[in-house]
Structures are given as C-alpha cells and as structure tokens.
Scaffold this motif. Structure first.
Motif, short mmCIF file in Angstrom:
data_model
loop_
_atom_site.label_atom_id
_atom_site.label_comp_id
_atom_site.label_asym_id
_atom_site.label_seq_id
_atom_site.Cartn_x
_atom_site.Cartn_y
_atom_site.Cartn_z
N ALA A 63 57.21 44.70 25.09
CA ALA A 63 56.97 44.63 26.54
C ALA A 63 55.47 44.75 26.81
N PRO A 64 54.99 44.08 27.88
CA PRO A 64 53.57 44.19 28.24
C PRO A 64 53.23 45.57 28.77
N VAL A 65 51.96 45.93 28.67
CA VAL A 65 51.46 47.13 29.32
C VAL A 65 51.31 46.79 30.80
N VAL A 66 51.85 47.62 31.68
CA VAL A 66 51.83 47.35 33.12
C VAL A 66 50.96 48.39 33.82
N LEU A 67 49.94 47.90 34.54
CA LEU A 67 49.08 48.75 35.36
C LEU A 67 49.25 48.27 36.79
N THR A 68 49.78 49.12 37.65
CA THR A 68 50.13 48.69 39.00
C THR A 68 50.07 49.83 40.00
N SER A 69 50.33 49.50 41.23
CA SER A 69 50.38 50.48 42.32
C SER A 69 51.59 51.40 42.18
N LEU A 70 51.43 52.60 42.67
CA LEU A 70 52.56 53.53 42.72
C LEU A 70 53.19 53.57 44.12
N ALA A 81 30.03 48.94 28.13
CA ALA A 81 31.46 49.07 27.85
C ALA A 81 31.96 47.83 27.11
N SER A 82 32.89 48.06 26.21
CA SER A 82 33.57 46.98 25.50
C SER A 82 35.06 47.20 25.67
N VAL A 83 35.74 46.24 26.30
CA VAL A 83 37.16 46.39 26.63
C VAL A 83 37.93 45.20 26.09
N THR A 84 39.05 45.49 25.41
CA THR A 84 39.97 44.45 24.95
C THR A 84 41.32 44.71 25.62
N ILE A 85 41.84 43.68 26.27
CA ILE A 85 43.14 43.77 26.95
C ILE A 85 43.97 42.59 26.47
N LYS A 86 45.16 42.87 25.95
CA LYS A 86 46.06 41.81 25.49
C LYS A 86 47.47 42.12 25.97
N TYR A 87 48.14 41.10 26.47
CA TYR A 87 49.53 41.19 26.90
C TYR A 87 49.73 42.31 27.92
N ALA A 88 48.91 42.30 28.96
CA ALA A 88 48.99 43.31 30.02
C ALA A 88 49.28 42.64 31.36
N GLU A 89 49.76 43.43 32.29
CA GLU A 89 49.96 42.99 33.67
C GLU A 89 49.23 43.95 34.58
N LEU A 90 48.25 43.44 35.34
CA LEU A 90 47.51 44.24 36.32
C LEU A 90 47.88 43.71 37.69
N SER A 91 48.38 44.57 38.55
CA SER A 91 48.77 44.09 39.87
C SER A 91 48.41 45.09 40.96
#
Length: 105
Positions: free
Chosen positions: A2-9, A27-37
């Motif tokens: 499952a994707p990592v989900v970052l969203t509103s509460l 900063a160095s950031v790697t994001i793979k298979y995530a959902e930001l909403s």
C-alpha cells in the motif's frame, strides 16, 4: 504494498488543510509510491526552499493542493526528479512557478 498516505485529518478535508512537506537548506528527499492530499496551505504540497535541495519523487499522487503540487522558486538550481507522478486539482499548477513553470518573469 500500500502507498504511504499523507493527508488531512479533517472530517471534511479541503485543499490547504496542512502545510505539506517543506524542504530547507541542503535537504535531500526521496518519495516513492506516496499519496499527498489536501496540503499546500503555504506554497505547495512539496515546497523547495533552497537552490541546494534535491527532490526525487516517483510514482506518487499529489491531489487537492491549495497552491502548487511541487513549488520550485524562480531561478532555482535545485535538482528535481519528477517521474511517473499524477497531479490532480493543484490550484496554482502541478510544478512551478519555476524553473519548469511559466510564471517567472
């Protein structure tokens, strides 16, 4: 997996409910298979603040940002890998205003 989900509460989420991911100096950031909403209350769901930032985002979804999906400052020399991502309902656009955006004058 499952994707990592970052969203509103919020019970009824809306664009800009939370700031999103802010990248500071070097900063160095790697994001793979995530959902930001429902992020982007500041400048973008992902906000690049330094010319030295490195962002590698792949196969992810950014939806309902109150600003850009990925905010890159004008004249930035930040390294951005943006591959296989989906942007939906980002109010200011998917990526911008620069260097790939058109809003820099």
């Amino acid at each position: 997996a499952a994707p990592v989900v970052l969203t509103s509460l919020a019970g009824t989420p809306k664009a800009g409910d939370w700031v999103g991911i802010t990248m500071w100096t070097s900063a160095s950031v790697t994001i793979k298979y995530a959902e930001l909403s429902f992020a982007g209350s500041n400048r973008g769901a992902i906000d690049i603040n330094s010319k030295d930032n490195k962002l590698d985002i792949q196969n992810s979804k950014i939806t309902s940002s109150a600003a850009y999906g990925i905010r890159i400052p004008c004249n930035s020399t930040a390294t951005v890998v943006n591959t296989g991502n989906t942007f939906t309902a980002c109010e200011n656009g998917d990526v911008g205003p620069g260097p790939d955006g058109v809003d820099c004058h």
